[in-house]
Design a protein around this motif. Structure first.
Motif, PDB file in Angstrom:
ATOM      1  N   ASN A  58       0.811  -1.233   0.000  1.00  0.00           N
ATOM      2  CA  ASN A  58       0.000   0.000   0.000  1.00  0.00           C
ATOM      3  C   ASN A  58       0.835   1.269   0.000  1.00  0.00           C
ATOM      4  O   ASN A  58       1.989   1.266   0.401  1.00  0.00           O
ATOM      5  N   ASN A  59       0.202   2.339  -0.426  1.00  0.00           N
ATOM      6  CA  ASN A  59       0.735   3.690  -0.219  1.00  0.00           C
ATOM      7  C   ASN A  59      -0.218   4.431   0.696  1.00  0.00           C
ATOM      8  O   ASN A  59      -1.408   4.589   0.372  1.00  0.00           O
ATOM      9  N   TYR A  60       0.284   4.832   1.848  1.00  0.00           N
ATOM     10  CA  TYR A  60      -0.486   5.655   2.784  1.00  0.00           C
ATOM     11  C   TYR A  60       0.595   6.308   3.644  1.00  0.00           C
ATOM     12  O   TYR A  60       0.982   5.785   4.683  1.00  0.00           O
ATOM     13  N   ARG A  74      -4.181   1.954 -11.050  1.00  0.00           N
ATOM     14  CA  ARG A  74      -2.863   2.111 -11.642  1.00  0.00           C
ATOM     15  C   ARG A  74      -2.111   3.200 -10.871  1.00  0.00           C
ATOM     16  O   ARG A  74      -2.484   4.371 -10.901  1.00  0.00           O
ATOM     17  N   CYS A  75      -1.056   2.786 -10.191  1.00  0.00           N
ATOM     18  CA  CYS A  75      -0.254   3.739  -9.412  1.00  0.00           C
ATOM     19  C   CYS A  75       0.710   4.445 -10.354  1.00  0.00           C
ATOM     20  O   CYS A  75       1.165   3.879 -11.341  1.00  0.00           O
ATOM     21  N   VAL A  76       1.053   5.684 -10.029  1.00  0.00           N
ATOM     22  CA  VAL A  76       1.997   6.442 -10.845  1.00  0.00           C
ATOM     23  C   VAL A  76       3.385   5.792 -10.823  1.00  0.00           C
ATOM     24  O   VAL A  76       4.199   6.011 -11.715  1.00  0.00           O
ATOM     25  N   GLU A  77       3.640   4.934  -9.812  1.00  0.00           N
ATOM     26  CA  GLU A  77       4.930   4.239  -9.744  1.00  0.00           C
ATOM     27  C   GLU A  77       5.006   3.061 -10.709  1.00  0.00           C
ATOM     28  O   GLU A  77       5.952   2.280 -10.648  1.00  0.00           O
ATOM     29  N   ALA A  78       4.011   2.943 -11.583  1.00  0.00           N
ATOM     30  CA  ALA A  78       3.993   1.959 -12.666  1.00  0.00           C
ATOM     31  C   ALA A  78       3.719   0.524 -12.223  1.00  0.00           C
ATOM     32  O   ALA A  78       4.233  -0.426 -12.812  1.00  0.00           O
ATOM     33  N   TYR A  80      -4.345   8.260 -11.899  1.00  0.00           N
ATOM     34  CA  TYR A  80      -3.300   7.594 -11.122  1.00  0.00           C
ATOM     35  C   TYR A  80      -3.753   7.457  -9.669  1.00  0.00           C
ATOM     36  O   TYR A  80      -4.518   8.279  -9.149  1.00  0.00           O
ATOM     37  N   GLY A  81      -3.240   6.410  -9.025  1.00  0.00           N
ATOM     38  CA  GLY A  81      -3.696   6.017  -7.686  1.00  0.00           C
ATOM     39  C   GLY A  81      -3.677   7.123  -6.654  1.00  0.00           C
ATOM     40  O   GLY A  81      -4.524   7.145  -5.753  1.00  0.00           O
ATOM     41  N   PHE A  82      -2.737   8.057  -6.777  1.00  0.00           N
ATOM     42  CA  PHE A  82      -2.623   9.056  -5.700  1.00  0.00           C
ATOM     43  C   PHE A  82      -3.821   9.993  -5.612  1.00  0.00           C
ATOM     44  O   PHE A  82      -3.994  10.670  -4.603  1.00  0.00           O
ATOM     45  N   LYS A  83      -4.665  10.028  -6.670  1.00  0.00           N
ATOM     46  CA  LYS A  83      -5.879  10.847  -6.585  1.00  0.00           C
ATOM     47  C   LYS A  83      -6.902  10.233  -5.621  1.00  0.00           C
ATOM     48  O   LYS A  83      -7.827  10.900  -5.180  1.00  0.00           O
TER      49      LYS A  83
HETATM   50 MO   LIG Z   1       0.426   5.883  -6.110  1.00  0.00          MO
END
Ligand SMILES: [Mo]
Ligand SMILES: Nc1nc2c(c(=O)[nH]1)N[C@H]1C(S)=C(S)[C@@H](COP(=O)(O)O)O[C@H]1N2
Length: 302
Positions: free
Chosen positions: A62-64, A119-123, A215-218
């Motif tokens: 995860n990203n948090y 889809r995460c910006v980290e590909a 992208y996922g960060f949104k």
């Molecule tokens: Mo992300």
């Protein structure tokens, strides 16, 4: 709390039935066009019929950043977040501003399953079976006023429960934004579950945004505030690095990130054999959302 909304209405009062049906019909049309499963299944499936990732994959990678920048930090530390009671403050250009208790929101909303590719910006990418409701239904509940053009979102900020916010990686609290038409689009949901279970803290409990063509960060997690505004709101990643992250952040395989290509993505799962697949324009949701960007250059407006 002043203005706490009391749930004394049904779905039918919340959204005029015509609009409600329209949104479902749009989804039905998308389904038919893609030749996917019928009404018994989820309202929307991942493009290309991709297989959902395991619950384990979805909740352990995860990203948090409020819990640390490592992929396993959220699973390790997010348990400390208190998610009950919870309320979302809805304010700005709305008829009924106030604190909306999470339980009241859940009672008023129609919870569906939506299987979306993420889809995460980290590909890297995953396919997630979310449970949640359309953001439009929540915004209808608050009554969007005529002058509103954007929606701003804010994540809870609790330094005593979030070890990561001790580090100035981002400006806390985490904030995000959408244009109003993006926010009202039927593919835009607030997720409250995964695989039919309550959404785990590391994925953004008790409710987080999901915008599958971006992208996922949104997809901002653990939302406590939603503000309707007439100005483009700030976003955490744009503030942190305006050269690398714009307001729109639509998935676009033709525009490289300044430090890496965005033309392919690594599928999470499958251990050593994780595959790379080509990234699709608007993450494969082009038929549904391309109309939102008619006349806009998606290479410049990133
Ligand atoms: Mo992300
Ligand atoms: N509050 C908050 N929301 C956030 C983030 C974050 O660091 N903080 N990370 C974003 C990023 S970069 C991604 S890829 C997704 C990851 O969602 P997931 O962990 O459910 O896969 O959450 C997004 N939402």
């Amino acid at each position: 709390m002043a203005n706490r909304w009391i749930n004394d209405r049904t779905d039918r009062d919340v959204t005029p039935e015509r609009i409600f049906l329209n949104r479902r019909q749009i989804m039905g049309g998308a389904l038919a066009g893609a030749g996917l499963a019928g009404l018994a299944g989820p309202a929307v499936a991942a493009p290309e019929g991709l297989e959902p990732n395991s619950f384990e994959d979805i909740t352990s990678y995860n990203n948090y950043y409020e819990f640390g920048t490592g992929k396993d930090d959220p699973a390790r530390y997010a348990d400390a977040l208190t998610t009950r009671p919870w309320a979302v403050r809805i304010d700005g250009l709305v008829d009924k501003p106030g604190e909306y208790a999470f339980e009241d929101i859940m009672k008023a909303m129609t919870i569906e399953e939506r299987i979306y590719k993420f889809r995460c910006v980290e590909a890297w990418s995953m396919v997630v079976p979310w449970n949640g409701f359309e953001l439009a239904d929540l915004l209808d509940l608050a009554g969007v006023q005529n002058g509103a053009r954007y929606v701003a979102f804010e994540t809870v900020l609790r330094p005593e429960e979030m070890p990561g916010v001790a580090y100035p990686v981002l400006d806390w609290p985490y904030v995000e934004g959408l244009r109003l038409d993006e926010a009202m689009h039927p593919l835009t949901i607030m997720a409250t579950g995964i695989y039919g279970r309550d959404i785990p803290n590391q994925n953004g409990a008790p409710l987080r945004l999901v915008v599958p063509w971006k992208y996922g960060f949104k997809s901002i997690k653990s939302v406590v505030r939603i503000t309707l505004t007439d100005k483009e709101p700030p976003t955490s990643w744009n503030r942190a690095n305006p050269r690398e992250y714009g307001f729109y952040s639509n998935v676009n395989p033709q525009v490289d990130h300044p430090r890496w290509s965005q033309s392919t993505e690594r599928q999470i799962g499958g251990g050593l054999f994780s595959r790379r697949i080509p990234t699709l324009m608007l993450n494969g949701y082009q038929d549904e959302v391309a109309d939102l960007y008619t006349g806009m250059d998606l290479r410049k407006n990133i």
